[in-house]
Design a protein around this motif. Structure first.
Motif, PDB file in Angstrom:
ATOM      1  N   ALA A 193      55.708  29.537  61.393  1.00  0.00           N
ATOM      2  CA  ALA A 193      55.882  30.089  60.042  1.00  0.00           C
ATOM      3  C   ALA A 193      56.239  31.559  60.061  1.00  0.00           C
ATOM      4  CB  ALA A 193      54.598  29.884  59.243  1.00  0.00           C
ATOM      5  N   GLN A 194      55.797  32.280  61.093  1.00  0.00           N
ATOM      6  CA  GLN A 194      55.997  33.727  61.198  1.00  0.00           C
ATOM      7  C   GLN A 194      55.447  34.434  59.954  1.00  0.00           C
ATOM      8  OE1 GLN A 194      60.129  34.371  62.246  1.00  0.00           O
ATOM      9  NE2 GLN A 194      59.858  33.462  64.266  1.00  0.00           N
ATOM     10  N   ASP A 195      56.274  35.127  59.203  1.00  0.00           N
ATOM     11  CA  ASP A 195      55.785  35.883  58.043  1.00  0.00           C
ATOM     12  C   ASP A 195      55.841  35.085  56.744  1.00  0.00           C
ATOM     13  OD1 ASP A 195      55.353  38.092  59.665  1.00  0.00           O
ATOM     14  OD2 ASP A 195      57.394  38.844  59.374  1.00  0.00           O
ATOM     15  N   THR A 196      56.264  33.845  56.812  1.00  0.00           N
ATOM     16  CA  THR A 196      56.368  33.017  55.611  1.00  0.00           C
ATOM     17  C   THR A 196      55.019  32.374  55.283  1.00  0.00           C
ATOM     18  OG1 THR A 196      58.636  32.481  56.298  1.00  0.00           O
ATOM     19  CG2 THR A 196      57.666  31.133  54.544  1.00  0.00           C
ATOM     20  N   PRO A 197      54.623  32.345  54.011  1.00  0.00           N
ATOM     21  CA  PRO A 197      53.357  31.676  53.645  1.00  0.00           C
ATOM     22  C   PRO A 197      53.384  30.200  54.073  1.00  0.00           C
ATOM     23  CG  PRO A 197      54.174  32.995  51.825  1.00  0.00           C
ATOM     24  CD  PRO A 197      55.274  32.972  52.854  1.00  0.00           C
ATOM     25  N   TYR A 198      52.249  29.710  54.550  1.00  0.00           N
ATOM     26  CA  TYR A 198      52.180  28.320  55.004  1.00  0.00           C
ATOM     27  C   TYR A 198      50.760  27.780  54.818  1.00  0.00           C
ATOM     28  CZ  TYR A 198      49.743  29.907  59.231  1.00  0.00           C
ATOM     29  OH  TYR A 198      48.834  30.453  60.094  1.00  0.00           O
ATOM     30  N   CYS A 199      50.621  26.480  54.951  1.00  0.00           N
ATOM     31  CA  CYS A 199      49.307  25.833  54.925  1.00  0.00           C
ATOM     32  C   CYS A 199      49.370  24.582  55.792  1.00  0.00           C
ATOM     33  CB  CYS A 199      48.875  25.482  53.506  1.00  0.00           C
ATOM     34  SG  CYS A 199      50.040  24.407  52.628  1.00  0.00           S
ATOM     35  N   VAL A 200      48.227  24.137  56.233  1.00  0.00           N
ATOM     36  CA  VAL A 200      48.131  22.932  57.066  1.00  0.00           C
ATOM     37  C   VAL A 200      47.305  21.912  56.301  1.00  0.00           C
ATOM     38  CG1 VAL A 200      47.341  21.958  59.243  1.00  0.00           C
ATOM     39  CG2 VAL A 200      48.311  24.273  59.198  1.00  0.00           C
ATOM     40  N   ARG A 201      47.847  20.711  56.220  1.00  0.00           N
ATOM     41  CA  ARG A 201      47.195  19.653  55.454  1.00  0.00           C
ATOM     42  C   ARG A 201      46.893  18.468  56.356  1.00  0.00           C
ATOM     43  NH1 ARG A 201      48.646  18.241  49.593  1.00  0.00           N
ATOM     44  NH2 ARG A 201      47.490  16.337  49.157  1.00  0.00           N
ATOM     45  N   SER A 202      45.659  17.980  56.297  1.00  0.00           N
ATOM     46  CA  SER A 202      45.275  16.755  56.990  1.00  0.00           C
ATOM     47  C   SER A 202      44.761  15.785  55.943  1.00  0.00           C
ATOM     48  CB  SER A 202      44.187  17.028  58.029  1.00  0.00           C
ATOM     49  OG  SER A 202      43.817  15.840  58.698  1.00  0.00           O
TER      50      SER A 202
END
Length: 266
Positions: A193-202
């Motif tokens: 993702a580097q500087d981009t907003p992200y999230c992890v979903r399980s």
């Protein structure tokens, strides 16, 4: 289900061959292992029926898988290991009584050591947050050691008590491995993702802590077909990636397979 039952004769043959070897090398365990053998065979088909009816994410299915793994461990794996160890000790340990003491102690310690990995393989605790699960497992491991010490101080010298420190060591190793791989998931997500907003979903849960990104918790749990989805909120459209434990990497998810296209629900 029909195909499963058609494989029953082959399953019985594959199970009986090592069981006969076990009977030859460790005859004392045979009568004790027989009920576990019957249980393991019955539970294999019951668990398969549960999986077909309710899916592999059903908690009862995971519990049956753990019980089958433990039963097979006691019926086949540990007696064979004990028998081979007994043979290897013959040149070094003269008396049969001394060899029996050593192999019996190894048997129970190894049993405790293997049980946590059976739990990991069946993903019994995958429905619980890592921030709760990890401390609970650590506390359980410490408790097992404390009980073992208390039993020994009270004069309990029976070898089955060695299962407790074996379980504690196995849990510690399992947690260390889980944290190692959890750190890889977290690092791979941040790197991608580097500087981009992200999230992890399980499944339907957004995971934040690295404790939630371990093999104990980060698995497919019913809704998503993936172990985890990394959502990177690029513009104009978010990108989604699937985490693979086999490849230890995130790979792009086709748009028609995406479970979510934003982190707005987190």
């Amino acid at each position: 289900m029909r195909e499963t039952y058609d494989l029953l004769p082959w399953f019985l043959i594959c199970l009986l061959l090592p069981y006969c070897l076990m009977w030859l090398v460790v005859p004392r365990k045979w009568l004790l292992s027989l009920p576990l053998l019957i249980y393991a065979i019955a539970m294999v088909f019951i668990a398969d029926d549960v999986r077909v009816r309710y899916g592999g994410s059903d908690p009862f299915y995971s519990f049956l898988q753990v019980s089958i793994g433990i039963a097979i461990t006691f019926v086949i794996l540990l007696p064979l290991v004990e028998g081979m160890l007994r043979l290897c000790l013959i040149p070094f340990v003269k008396t049969s009584e001394a060899r029996s003491r050593i192999t019996e102690a190894v048997y129970w310690f190894a049993a405790g050591l293997i049980i946590p990995f059976t739990i990991l393989e069946a993903r019994l605790f995958s429905r619980y947050p890592g921030t709760i699960l990890m401390p609970a497992l650590i506390a359980a491991a410490v408790l097992m050691v404390a009980i073992f010490i208390i039993l020994r101080r009270r004069g309990a010298r029976r070898n089955p008590s060695l299962l407790l420190p074996g379980y504690s060591l196995g849990t510690s190793i399992m947690l260390a491995i889980s944290m190692f791989y959890g750190a890889q998931v977290s690092s791979a997500a941040g790197t991608l993702a580097q500087d981009t907003p992200y999230c992890v979903r399980s499944n339907s849960t957004f995971v934040i802590s690295m404790l939630d990104m371990t093999p104990l918790t980060l698995i497919s749990r019913g809704i998503s077909e993936y172990h985890a989805e990394l959502i990177v909120e690029t513009k104009p459209k978010a990108m989604a990636y699937n985490w693979s434990w086999r490849n230890l990497t995130f790979t792009p998810i086709p748009p028609d397979h995406m479970h979510s296209d934003s982190c707005s629900e987190s």
